[in-house]
Design a protein around this motif. Structure first.
Motif, mmCIF file in Angstrom:
data_model
loop_
_atom_site.group_PDB
_atom_site.id
_atom_site.type_symbol
_atom_site.label_atom_id
_atom_site.label_comp_id
_atom_site.label_asym_id
_atom_site.label_seq_id
_atom_site.Cartn_x
_atom_site.Cartn_y
_atom_site.Cartn_z
ATOM 1 N N UNK A 178 44.701 36.940 40.072
ATOM 2 C CA UNK A 178 45.128 37.891 39.061
ATOM 3 C C UNK A 178 46.082 38.912 39.638
ATOM 4 N N UNK A 179 46.554 39.789 38.789
ATOM 5 C CA UNK A 179 47.384 40.889 39.273
ATOM 6 C C UNK A 179 46.596 41.762 40.243
ATOM 7 N N UNK A 180 45.308 41.907 39.955
ATOM 8 C CA UNK A 180 44.436 42.800 40.727
ATOM 9 C C UNK A 180 43.309 41.985 41.345
ATOM 10 N N UNK A 181 42.987 42.282 42.591
ATOM 11 C CA UNK A 181 41.860 41.653 43.262
ATOM 12 C C UNK A 181 40.757 42.666 43.509
ATOM 13 N N UNK A 182 39.924 42.368 44.492
ATOM 14 C CA UNK A 182 38.785 43.229 44.827
ATOM 15 C C UNK A 182 38.821 43.513 46.328
ATOM 16 N N UNK A 183 38.594 44.761 46.676
ATOM 17 C CA UNK A 183 38.501 45.127 48.092
ATOM 18 C C UNK A 183 37.327 44.372 48.706
ATOM 19 N N UNK A 184 37.540 43.649 49.811
ATOM 20 C CA UNK A 184 36.474 42.822 50.383
ATOM 21 C C UNK A 184 35.174 43.594 50.594
#
Length: 563
Positions: A85-91
């Motif tokens: 997506x345009x945005x992911x998640x900080x690991x």
């Protein structure tokens, strides 16, 4: 949904044998087959070569290979390998981070966000990822009609963006503007404070406009209660992620391979096999037999013994909620006194101790305590069977009553590794106060979710949620923000409060509003929050590192293997 028992597209020349869940001999017979696959996929030759085929046991088939038409964890686990997506998640967190968008800026009024896009990215079919592709995806979602809008089909878009092009007065989304190839502006009709983190959901991943059109992605048939998927969703998904789709033998396994032109780090794994094993015991047997490298949703009773045997147990931080749903369309369950009685009849601590993983926390509300708006002083209904009987008598049921109890089979969920055990435990507790249940089991895929979320034909039921990102609306807004067949109630005051809170841009003001709303929900008692389970994964010793995420945002390029 209507996944058939035949392959959607031809398997590769060397077809893989399937593992039949629950039959340990089948697991042993597969060892040679899996070994031959792995020998073809080693990163180097000779001593010390790393086996680059990774075999993961899924608890169920995906419901859809089109993540926009999915809401279940097994679909999203596969989607996260294929799509971005345009945005992911900080690991390791639930917080948003750049992915296909390198940065973004939101206007002060919260009604527009401009994204700077990563350049040089292509979809697996060679189509360029650019601003036009972004707008194609957003406009696709907005223009769905008919059964495409059903909760059983486009669950996330309907829950978070509220309306479509044929109902613009309800819609959050308004338009998309391509500012050249590498910049795009998304305009909203209404403020939505959770807009950016929501884009980390696989449901809002970018998909190839070429493939969506070529394989008629929006040709959804059937009915709201029993939708049928498109040619695209059954076997032609095309994203920008590190792995591309190869084949899917429904009920057996799904195969992916590395996308050689992937823009990011491709890691060690060249081939991924998702083997479908719905029984927790059969998944454990497959791990012990060496036919899989790992699996999720380890049965609570198995974690210690697997760890003692040398397998790697990887826990996730609890970011889940398991609840007992109550369908208010059922006359007895529409009575608030009955709902209070049911709440008092349940010993949540006993349920946790007897059926859920170590580390599980008893729930007092529908969000974990790390989410903004958690209310330390919320009204609770403590375990009190005598009070439950009094309330039932006050409601006109001194001898109790009988009610349908729906629960899923052939599945394990992060919030409920063993559904049948949870059902049995709660049934016994309700029986102690005179509530007799009529068991209504159904296979998770395709029947259970469609029945509970898409029809009024259910009573008490077990469901839950793994938070998708750290936003209160992602829990209680999704559950109680509008009328749903699952719960069968209409509470305009609650709906209005949640709509107002999700648009607040001041964090302190929003947190205070959600604390009040959590009390409002507790007093209304539309369903019963039971627990925040802490699920675990188990891996073969060769899996030395796995990117466990509280929101299941786990991409297999981050896995580290030793052999």
């Amino acid at each position: 949904m209507s996944n058939s028992g035949t392959p959607v597209r031809p398997s590769p020349a060397k077809k893989r044998a399937a593992l039949t869940a629950g039959i340990s001999i089948s697991a042993l017979l597969l060892t040679g087959c899996v070994q031959s696959q792995r020998e073809e996929n080693t990163g180097t030759e000779g001593e010390g070569a790393v086996d680059t085929t990774f075999v993961f046991a899924a608890s169920a088939d995906p419901k859809s290979l089109d993540p926009a038409f999915a809401s279940d964890g097994e679909s999203f686990r596969v989607s996260r390998q294929i799509f971005e997506g345009l945005v992911g998640v900080e690991p390791g967190t639930a917080d948003p981070a750049p992915l296909l968008a390198e940065s973004w800026e939101t206007a002060e009024d919260g009604l527009s966000t401009t994204f700077a896009l990563k350049e040089g990215v292509t979809f697996h079919d060679g189509t360029d990822f650019n601003a036009e592709a972004v707008c194609f995806n957003f406009d696709r979602w907005y223009n769905w009609t008919g059964v495409q809008q059903a909760e059983t089909v486009s669950y996330y878009y309907g829950s978070l963006f509220r309306g479509f092009a044929d109902s613009p007065e309800e819609a959050v989304y308004e338009s998309c503007e391509a500012n050249g190839d590498s910049e795009v502006t998304i305009n909203l009709a209404k403020p939505f404070a959770g807009f950016v983190p929501a884009l980390s959901l696989p449901a809002f991943a970018m998909q190839s406009p070429t493939a969506l059109e070529e394989f008629s992605a929006d040709e959804i048939g059937g009915s709201e209660e029993s939708p049928t998927l498109s040619e695209y969703a059954l076997g032609n998904p095309v994203g920008t992620g590190p792995f591309k789709f190869d084949s899917w033998e429904v009920g057996q396994q799904l195969e992916l391979s590395i996308y050689e032109d992937y823009w990011g780090d491709k890691g060690q794994i060249t081939n991924t096999i998702f083997r479908i094993i719905d029984d927790p015991q059969a998944r454990r047997q497959a791990l012990e037999a060496g036919t899989i490298d790992g699996y999720d949703l380890v049965a609570p009773a198995d974690t210690a013994s697997l760890a003692d045997a040398g397998y790697n147990i990887v826990p996730r931080d609890p970011f889940t909620i398991l609840y007992l749903g109550m369908n208010h369309a059922v006359p007895e369950l529409a009575d608030p006194l009955v709902r209070q009685a049911i709440a008092h009849a349940i010993d949540k601590q006993a349920l946790v101790d007897q059926t859920l993983p170590e580390g599980t926390e008893v729930a007092t509300q529908f969000i974990p305590d790390v989410v903004d708006g958690f209310n330390e002083e919320v009204t609770t209904y403590d375990f009190d069977p005598e009070r439950a009987k009094e309330l039932l008598a006050e409601a006109g049921y001194p001898d109790g009553f009988e009610v349908q109890f729906n629960y899923p089979t052939n599945v394990s969920r992060p919030y409920m590794p063993t559904p049948e055990q949870v059902f049995t435990n709660l049934t016994a507790q309700l029986g102690e106060v005179g509530i007799t249940v009529t068991p209504a089991p159904a296979a998770w895929s395709p029947d259970y979710l469609n029945q509970v979320q898409g029809t009024p034909d259910h009573g008490l039921h077990l469901l839950g949620w793994t938070g998708d990102y750290n936003d209160t609306d992602n829990f209680i807004g999704v559950f109680f923000g509008q009328e749903k067949l699952e719960f069968g109630f209409n509470n305009p005051e609650l709906f209005a409060a949640l709509t107002e809170a999700r648009g607040m841009t001041d964090r302190e003001e929003q947190t205070a509003a959600y604390e009040e709303i959590n009390e409002q929900i507790a007093e209304f008692n539309p369903a019963i929050p039971l627990a925040h389970p802490a699920p675990s994964l188990a891996f073969a010793p060769r899996v030395t590192s796995y990117p466990a995420s509280p929101v299941n945002d786990e991409v297999f390029t981050d896995i580290e293997l030793s052999e």
